[in-house]
Design a protein around this motif. Structure first.
Motif, mmCIF file in Angstrom:
data_model
loop_
_atom_site.group_PDB
_atom_site.id
_atom_site.type_symbol
_atom_site.label_atom_id
_atom_site.label_comp_id
_atom_site.label_asym_id
_atom_site.label_seq_id
_atom_site.Cartn_x
_atom_site.Cartn_y
_atom_site.Cartn_z
ATOM 1 N N VAL A 247 31.260 47.113 59.771
ATOM 2 C CA VAL A 247 32.287 47.812 59.005
ATOM 3 C C VAL A 247 33.284 46.782 58.469
ATOM 4 N N ARG A 250 37.913 50.402 55.722
ATOM 5 C CA ARG A 250 38.067 51.790 56.154
ATOM 6 C C ARG A 250 39.265 52.391 55.437
ATOM 7 N N LEU A 314 30.081 49.614 54.693
ATOM 8 C CA LEU A 314 29.187 49.003 55.676
ATOM 9 C C LEU A 314 28.454 47.843 55.022
#
Length: 827
Positions: A247, A250, A314
């Motif tokens: 990741v 976000r 991702l």
């Protein structure tokens, strides 16, 4: 004053009908006291009837519902009497036949007879059969060798946490019905909602108090097929994909509209709910049923229902990128309780539906309709959490048994980079960094880091980069970078403008992504001084303060830094101090807990052993792997090491422990710290300060974790002092280093294993006995050590000698002759 009587209404025939909008239409609304009364007991007024409790209203509604069902049942019986009951019986038989045709596994085998189109509803009988089969799976499925239903406890735990996620192993679903899984992988948008409905029905059946407005989502676990981000193509659209990545970004959690209510702007009537799905993004209410208006309509934001929405980016894991390629990335949409489940830097696996979305910007750039792709996540699992959860009870018992075995610390150190010969101090330092210490949080908000920073400095060809690569492959959360390939903002954080919204966004660098893990920096000496200065705060306070573009914030960087560097002139000069050999400032060096100097020294005995080790290792690693080479390598490999998978489980388990140090060890630490401070000031080596005192405590806790203990014992403190002292001695000039080894021998020898320490003590006493025999002109081969004297000397170190005298280490060199200990003489 009485109301005027209503005018009589003429009877009309059924064919002629009645004009409801005639001139006398208003007469229907004239009050008639004889008729405007409430049914029930006489004398009840409208005001009295309105004052009912909630229980009374519920009882009244239940009575009216029962009355309505009775009226409907009498109407159906009347219809049956008219046609002899044939119509109702024919309908019942047809429904039963359809249900039987698609019941359980036999029915699902017939799904190939239907054309399942994504976005289109299935025939009702097929949908009922699928839901019935999945309900049976949740209620009755038992794994092989078990008698209890596998998902009773899973549903119970979900209800206790009031969660929305019901994890279902795909392997179990395959065992129950393979065809259902195959259809699910091809048509997830059609079948997943049915599974969600069936799961919600099962949960409500077992827990009636569960919120009826809540949703239950079936989360697919351990999907067998794994896809690569760069290999996703058009054939994967609208199918289930399983990818693994890191990741990198976000977004905030936003509300996503799930059920829409609208109000008519003319009469205020509320319409809805309109369920928002991918197939009906454009909601058109139509006509208002109250006033017949076609709009306008206003969204009722108070009554509409929302769910959580978040988007993450991702990126391919560093180890999975093909050589010469750049890492690919893909956006993943998280909804409901999946939001905030992962953070930047986590290595996660995502199971979801690969979808296409229309983007005007993308279409304009390509000048023809081109779609963007996203993954709508069904389940997101953190790899680190999954690894710890997969450690079974038998694994825990086996790991605890290994921790209680003798020499486990030395065995773990040998297991670090086993393909690299020697470098015991460097391997010990890497081991300390991987196990780590315990962070402390003060009462005033002050935080002391528990991560251990390590610097490897040495000659070319000493396997510094190879050891960093081993750590990258073995540890569960690692970010690897190089000094030339990383800038200051690349290590800390950077500000970027979002291409979609135009707003400034904050993206974490390598140290932020390595939070709760390790940050490996190769070629540390090649970094610019300004870039190295930017990580001062991150290495000690483990935070990164940002004040750019109107954004003032602090990011966490709770990671251990393991750096590798080369000397100024290429090779380390032992006639110079450490500061003269490396182009690093004192502030950055003081932030490293352990310094390791790797030197390529000329030693004929050691060089021969190293050459033998490397040749045997290369032959054993040959692709053909002949049996003779394996046997040869096994005979030359004297050191036993842990299995790498067991070592990874051991690390995960050990890092969950929080060893506590006691006041009993302060005397030894105070004595060592005071003496090493005096020597450091006089020798001209690296400065010893309070940070090194804290390093000793962190190293002691890491040693306790290596043996899976909750308490720090004296041996842990001794090992920590020895590691810190060895780090200090290696940074001195050659002459000063030899003097320091003699001066601090008592601290160095304490760190050895009990058997090794007893062996060293016995060798010292034996050499003293040989020297005494030679002074008295006696045969030195007859020298011996009294067993009682040896036991007394060992008692000073709080150790017993019986087990050592029976060990193989003792029998290889010495033997017992009555109460005398003699050495084996090889002629």
């Amino acid at each position: 004053m009485s109301s005027p009587p209503r005018s009589p209404t003429p009877r009309l025939s059924e064919s002629e009908g009645e004009d409801l909008f005639a001139d006398n239409m208003a007469d229907d609304y004239q009050p008639v006291p004889e008729l405007d009364t409430l049914e029930g007991e006489p004398g009840i007024t409208r005001e009295e009837a309105a004052e009912l409790t909630a229980d009374q209203r519920a009882a009244a509604e239940a009575e009216m519902n029962e009355r309505d069902r009775g009226v409907k049942r009498r109407h159906e019986e009347t219809q049956d009497d008219e046609d002899g009951g044939q119509g109702r019986r024919r309908m019942s038989r047809r429904i039963e036949q359809e249900d039987d045709a698609f019941d359980d596994e036999d029915g699902l085998d017939s799904l190939t007879d239907f054309k399942i189109t994504p976005g289109q509803p299935l025939p009702d009988q097929v949908a009922r059969a699928i839901k019935r089969s999945f309900e049976k799976f949740l209620l009755e499925f038992c794994r092989r060798g078990e008698t209890e239903a596998a998902y009773h406890d899973v549903i119970a735990r979900m209800a206790e946490k009031y969660s929305q996620s019901l994890p279902v192993r795909v392997e179990d679903l395959v065992e129950h019905n393979t065809r259902l899984v195959l259809q699910l992988a091809e048509f997830p948008s059609v079948l997943l909602p049915l599974l969600h409905e069936a799961a919600l029905g099962v949960v409500h059946g077992q827990y009636p108090t569960y919120d009826s407005k809540s949703e239950v989502f079936v989360r697919l676990v351990d999907f067998p097929v794994e896809d690569k981000i760069r290999s996703l193509r058009g054939v994967n659209v609208n199918t289930i994909v399983h990818i693994v990545g890191v990741v990198t970004k976000r977004t905030l959690v936003l509300p996503e509209l799930r059920e829409l209510y609208v109000d008519c702007a003319k009469c205020g009537y509320r319409l809805g709910p309109f369920f928002i799905t991918d197939s009906n993004d454009d909601i058109r209410p139509g006509d208002c049923p109250e006033c017949g208006s076609r709009g306008p309509f206003k969204a009722n934001r108070e009554d509409s229902l929302y769910r959580n929405y978040q988007k993450i980016t991702l990126q391919e894991a560093p180890g999975s990128v093909p050589p010469g390629r750049t890492p690919r990335a893909k956006e993943v949409i998280l909804t409901a309780d999946l939001v905030d489940k992962v953070k930047p830097g986590d290595l996660v696996q995502v199971v979801g539906t690969y979808r296409i979305i229309y983007s005007t910007l993308t279409a304009v750039r390509n000048r023809f309709p081109v779609f963007d792709t996203v993954i709508e996540a069904n389940n997101v699992v953190n790899r680190a959490t999954t690894s710890l959860q997969r450690i079974t009870d038998s694994d825990f018992d086996r790991l605890n048994e290994m921790a209680n075995s003798r020499g486990i610390r030395a065995k773990i150190i040998r297991s670090i980079a086993p393909s690299i010969y020697g470098n015991e101090h460097a391997k010990t330092a890497l081991c300390m960094a991987m196990f780590g210490g315990v962070a402390k949080q003060g009462d005033q908000g002050h935080r002391l880091r528990g991560d251990i920073n390590v610097l490897l400095l040495g000659d070319p060809g000493c396997a510094k980069s190879q050891m960093l690569k081993y750590v990258e492959k073995s540890f569960h959360r690692v970010v690897y970078t190089t000094g030339k390939g990383a800038s200051g903002v690349g290590l800390t954080a950077s500000m970027k403008r979002d291409y979609a919204t135009g707003e400034w966004t904050l993206e974490g660098g390598a140290m932020v992504l390595a939070d709760s893990g390790l940050c490996l920096i190769d070629e540390f000496d090649k970094m610019n001084e300004q870039d190295r200065t930017s990580i001062h705060e991150a290495m000690e306070q483990q935070t990164i303060s940002i004040s750019k573009a109107g954004l003032v914030t602090t990011l966490h960087a709770r990671c251990a830094v393991v750096a590798a560097a080369n000397p100024i002139l290429g090779r380390y000069d032992p006639q110079k101090t450490f500061m003269q050999n490396v182009d690093l400032t004192d502030p950055i060096l003081s932030r490293f807990d352990v310094l390791c100097v790797l030197r390529d020294e000329v030693n004929s005995v050691n060089d021969e052993r190293m050459a033998d080790f490397i040749m045997a290792s290369h032959m054993a690693s040959h692709p053909t792997n002949p049996v003779t080479v394996k046997r040869l390598f096994a005979s030359r490999e004297a050191e036993d090491v842990m299995d790498q998978e067991d070592l990874q489980k051991y690390l995960l388990y050990a890092r969950t422990l929080n060893p506590v140090a006691s006041d009993a060890h302060t005397a030894v630490v105070n004595e060592f710290y005071a003496e090493i401070r005096r020597v450091a000031h006089a020798s001209g080596g690296i400065n010893i300060g309070v940070r090194h005192l804290e390093s000793i405590l962190r190293l002691a806790q890491a040693n306790a974790r290596m043996e899976l203990r909750e308490q720090v014992i004296q041996q842990d403190v001794n090992n920590a002092i020895a590691t810190c002292l060895e780090s200090f001695i290696q940074t001195q000039k050659y002459q000063v280093a030899e003097e320091l080894r003699k001066r601090f021998a008592r601290f160095l020898v304490r760190a050895d294993d009990d058997y090794e320490l007893l062996h060293w003590l016995l060798m010292r006493e034996y050499r003293a006995a040989v020297s005494m025999a030679m002074d008295m002109d006696q045969d030195p081969d007859g020298a011996s050590v009294n067993r009682a004297d040896f036991a007394r000397i060992a008692g000073e170190y709080e150790m017993a000698t019986d087990e050592y005298l029976a060990s193989s280490l003792f029998k290889e060199v010495f033997f017992l002759s009555g109460e005398k200990i003699k050495k084996i003489i090889v002629e």
